[in-house]
Design a protein around this motif. Sequence first.
Motif, PDB file in Angstrom:
ATOM      1  N   PHE A 174       7.234 -32.632 -39.688  1.00 34.97           N
ATOM      2  CA  PHE A 174       5.900 -32.100 -39.980  1.00 34.97           C
ATOM      3  C   PHE A 174       5.810 -30.635 -39.549  1.00 34.97           C
ATOM      4  N   GLN A 178       5.514 -27.273 -42.032  1.00 33.74           N
ATOM      5  CA  GLN A 178       4.408 -26.319 -41.995  1.00 33.74           C
ATOM      6  C   GLN A 178       4.927 -24.883 -41.940  1.00 33.74           C
TER       7      GLN A 178
ATOM      8  N   LYS B 263      -2.544 -20.810 -41.469  1.00 34.07           N
ATOM      9  CA  LYS B 263      -3.149 -22.094 -41.818  1.00 34.07           C
ATOM     10  C   LYS B 263      -2.238 -23.287 -41.581  1.00 34.07           C
ATOM     11  N   PRO B 264      -0.947 -23.211 -41.981  1.00 35.32           N
ATOM     12  CA  PRO B 264      -0.092 -24.386 -41.749  1.00 35.32           C
ATOM     13  C   PRO B 264      -0.048 -24.787 -40.281  1.00 35.32           C
ATOM     14  N   GLN B 265       0.032 -23.794 -39.387  1.00 41.36           N
ATOM     15  CA  GLN B 265       0.103 -24.125 -37.959  1.00 41.36           C
ATOM     16  C   GLN B 265      -1.235 -24.652 -37.450  1.00 41.36           C
ATOM     17  N   LEU B 267      -3.302 -26.354 -39.154  1.00 38.57           N
ATOM     18  CA  LEU B 267      -3.378 -27.732 -39.637  1.00 38.57           C
ATOM     19  C   LEU B 267      -2.528 -28.653 -38.771  1.00 38.57           C
ATOM     20  N   PHE B 268      -1.326 -28.175 -38.459  1.00 34.94           N
ATOM     21  CA  PHE B 268      -0.453 -28.965 -37.585  1.00 34.94           C
ATOM     22  C   PHE B 268      -1.138 -29.216 -36.253  1.00 34.94           C
ATOM     23  N   VAL B 271      -3.867 -31.892 -36.628  1.00 32.25           N
ATOM     24  CA  VAL B 271      -3.358 -33.265 -36.741  1.00 32.25           C
ATOM     25  C   VAL B 271      -2.836 -33.736 -35.397  1.00 32.25           C
ATOM     26  N   MET B 272      -2.092 -32.862 -34.713  1.00 33.84           N
ATOM     27  CA  MET B 272      -1.541 -33.270 -33.423  1.00 33.84           C
ATOM     28  C   MET B 272      -2.650 -33.515 -32.407  1.00 33.84           C
ATOM     29  N   MET B 329      -7.768 -42.980 -37.073  1.00 35.68           N
ATOM     30  CA  MET B 329      -7.142 -41.661 -37.057  1.00 35.68           C
ATOM     31  C   MET B 329      -7.085 -41.087 -38.456  1.00 35.68           C
ATOM     32  N   TYR B 330      -6.804 -41.962 -39.413  1.00 36.06           N
ATOM     33  CA  TYR B 330      -6.695 -41.486 -40.789  1.00 36.06           C
ATOM     34  C   TYR B 330      -8.019 -40.883 -41.230  1.00 36.06           C
ATOM     35  N   ASN B 333      -8.656 -37.609 -39.593  1.00 37.63           N
ATOM     36  CA  ASN B 333      -7.813 -36.612 -40.212  1.00 37.63           C
ATOM     37  C   ASN B 333      -8.399 -36.092 -41.501  1.00 37.63           C
ATOM     38  N   TRP B 337      -9.420 -32.324 -42.266  1.00 35.12           N
ATOM     39  CA  TRP B 337      -8.806 -31.590 -43.383  1.00 35.12           C
ATOM     40  C   TRP B 337      -9.880 -31.146 -44.352  1.00 35.12           C
ATOM     41  N   LYS B 343      -6.907 -26.666 -48.593  1.00 33.05           N
ATOM     42  CA  LYS B 343      -5.556 -27.204 -48.650  1.00 33.05           C
ATOM     43  C   LYS B 343      -5.568 -28.379 -49.620  1.00 33.05           C
ATOM     44  N   ASP B 345      -3.644 -29.403 -51.948  1.00 32.33           N
ATOM     45  CA  ASP B 345      -2.459 -29.988 -52.579  1.00 32.33           C
ATOM     46  C   ASP B 345      -1.893 -31.179 -51.840  1.00 32.33           C
ATOM     47  N   GLU B 346      -2.403 -31.486 -50.663  1.00 32.41           N
ATOM     48  CA  GLU B 346      -1.824 -32.642 -49.962  1.00 32.41           C
ATOM     49  C   GLU B 346      -2.564 -33.913 -50.338  1.00 32.41           C
TER      50      GLU B 346
END
Lengths: 297, 346
Positions: A174, A178, B263-265, B267-268, B271-272, B329-330, B333, B337, B343, B345-346
Amino acid sequence: MARPWQALTKRRGGSRLTRMDGFQKLLTLLLIVLSVFMLLPIVYIFNHAFKPYHELFVYPPTFLVNEPSLQNVNELLAVTARSTVPMIRYMFNSVFTSVLAVVFVTGVSALCAYPLSKHRFPGSGFVFAAILLTLMFAPEVVQIPRYLVVSGLGIMNTYFAHLLPLMAMPIGVFLLKQFVDQIPDSLLEAARIDGANEFIVFLRIVIPVCMPAVATVAILAFQNSWGNIETSALFMLDDEMKSFAFFLSTLTNNLANNVAMQGAAAVASLIMFVPNLIVFVILQSKVITTMAHSGIK
Amino acid sequence: MSSKAGAAAAKENRKRQTIARAGLAAAPGRSVALEYPVKAEPGRLRLLLRQMWEYRISYLFIAPFMLCFIAFIVVPVLAAVGLSFTYFNAIEAPRFIGWQNFQYLISQDLLFLKHALPNTFKFAVIVGPGGYIAAFLLAWLISQLPSRSRKWFALAMYTPSLTIGIAMSIVWLPMLTGDRIGYLNSVLLRLGWIDTPQLWVTDPSYLMNSMIGVTLWSSMGVGFLAMLAGILNVNKDYYEAARIDGMKSRLQEIWYITIPSMKPQMLFGAVMAIVTTFKTGAIGVELSGVNPTPAYSGHLIINHIDDFGFIRFEMGYAAAISVFLLALMYVSNKLSWGLFGSKGDE
């Protein structure tokens, strides 16, 4: 430097401190105060290992040692001398599996992250969703099925059982994905036009550009593997195959309210902790230095 | 799974192609157009297979991870989901009981409904976003320092995560001890904010707050590392350009440049933050020193799972709670998001 125009002033020389602006000085002070607070566990671990017995049990615990002594080290040595399997064997198991784990976990995770991010192959969305979902599953109830899988594969009591379960580290994929997301497609395309195949693109562009993430995943992989007790407890039958972490935990486990061997346990936790610290510092400086010449534009 | 399927499909596809080519060679008079009506039925499948064959390198790349992932994570998780529909005490064979575990969980299990669920919500709502914002702010502050000192500050902030067990129990116990020797009590007493020492970790009304405080302190984990790397990765030219365009404050820089470029980080990190918050459990027991925590004041869903899984050995029920937690959790999330938007496309 934080901002590029400061880089210009940097070249004019002068000591590092004079180059910091007021904001940075204030910030450093603030962060130092906070850091002292955050670093308390490290201070404690180092001091605790060298406390003589009458200091070990002071309540509430003290952070600093008053009369440092090596008595605990001797105690640990005495305990390990008595154990049937030489300590060096446990050490070998741990170092061996941790090194392999770092190499393979980062490699395998990066290999998986690159296509997940940059190739829109059929099923990529599904795979990524599965990785995220399993990240959210509480590990408690997975133990029994995992045990069955390991014994079904016939890898009980081998190094594979130490290594393979750790190689599936969804967080690593993951995180790397990213970071790969941030690589512009044009960069990869340029390399492909120059005749690089996917492996070359992966090795020469994706990995170097994502070095911060690779180093972070390596830190996590090392932490996971070095401190891993679970695989030794569940999948290893012979004592010779168990890890150092497991061996040390057997020292500390039976002493919930026990006075004996607390000193050895204190040294043991220091020994367990120091490699984590070293690996973190080395790899984290990699994270920070690679920034300077990262290829992302 | 898909890697294996991919490889198999690729093989299948290659076979078909050779057959087709052989057919053409054997009967050169046959027009290509004739072939299409015959193949029209499995057309979509064929297209998919061809596409998969084109991406064979991708499948090769993901194969090593996927094999381990399927064997040690997907299969066990699916098995656990299966167990959630059974009565399983880890000794006898599981007995299928349908939805009973879930029905009991959301209608009868008072401990879960009165303590575990509300406690987890309170804990997650504060620790999740709080830890996330703190991690970002600290990462940003560290990124503003000269590069040589960054590593050491990063180490300092990450220490609590690095030393997790020791950090929790030992550093905080002297702080929060209930008598007047405890650091917190003695400071507050001296300041005159309290008259009597408070039982920070054994009084049910304080335990949750202590847990939240300690967890926030140790929340600079992998999300923090990712965000730090992300911030340092932002192209410095953007800041320069923005400065030329008249951007004045650093807050504007954060909002208009730093966050959008990482943005990717972010988002990470989000989630974490959710995952680690919901998966926290041991902290209440470690702080209060008793299991279960006094009056269940620190009872989180994970404690509930541990309770049924390892103390009462009702694995089936524990699995059902895990599935419920996963759903929880889902949903969180999806919510977060949604907040981040864009975002798509996920």
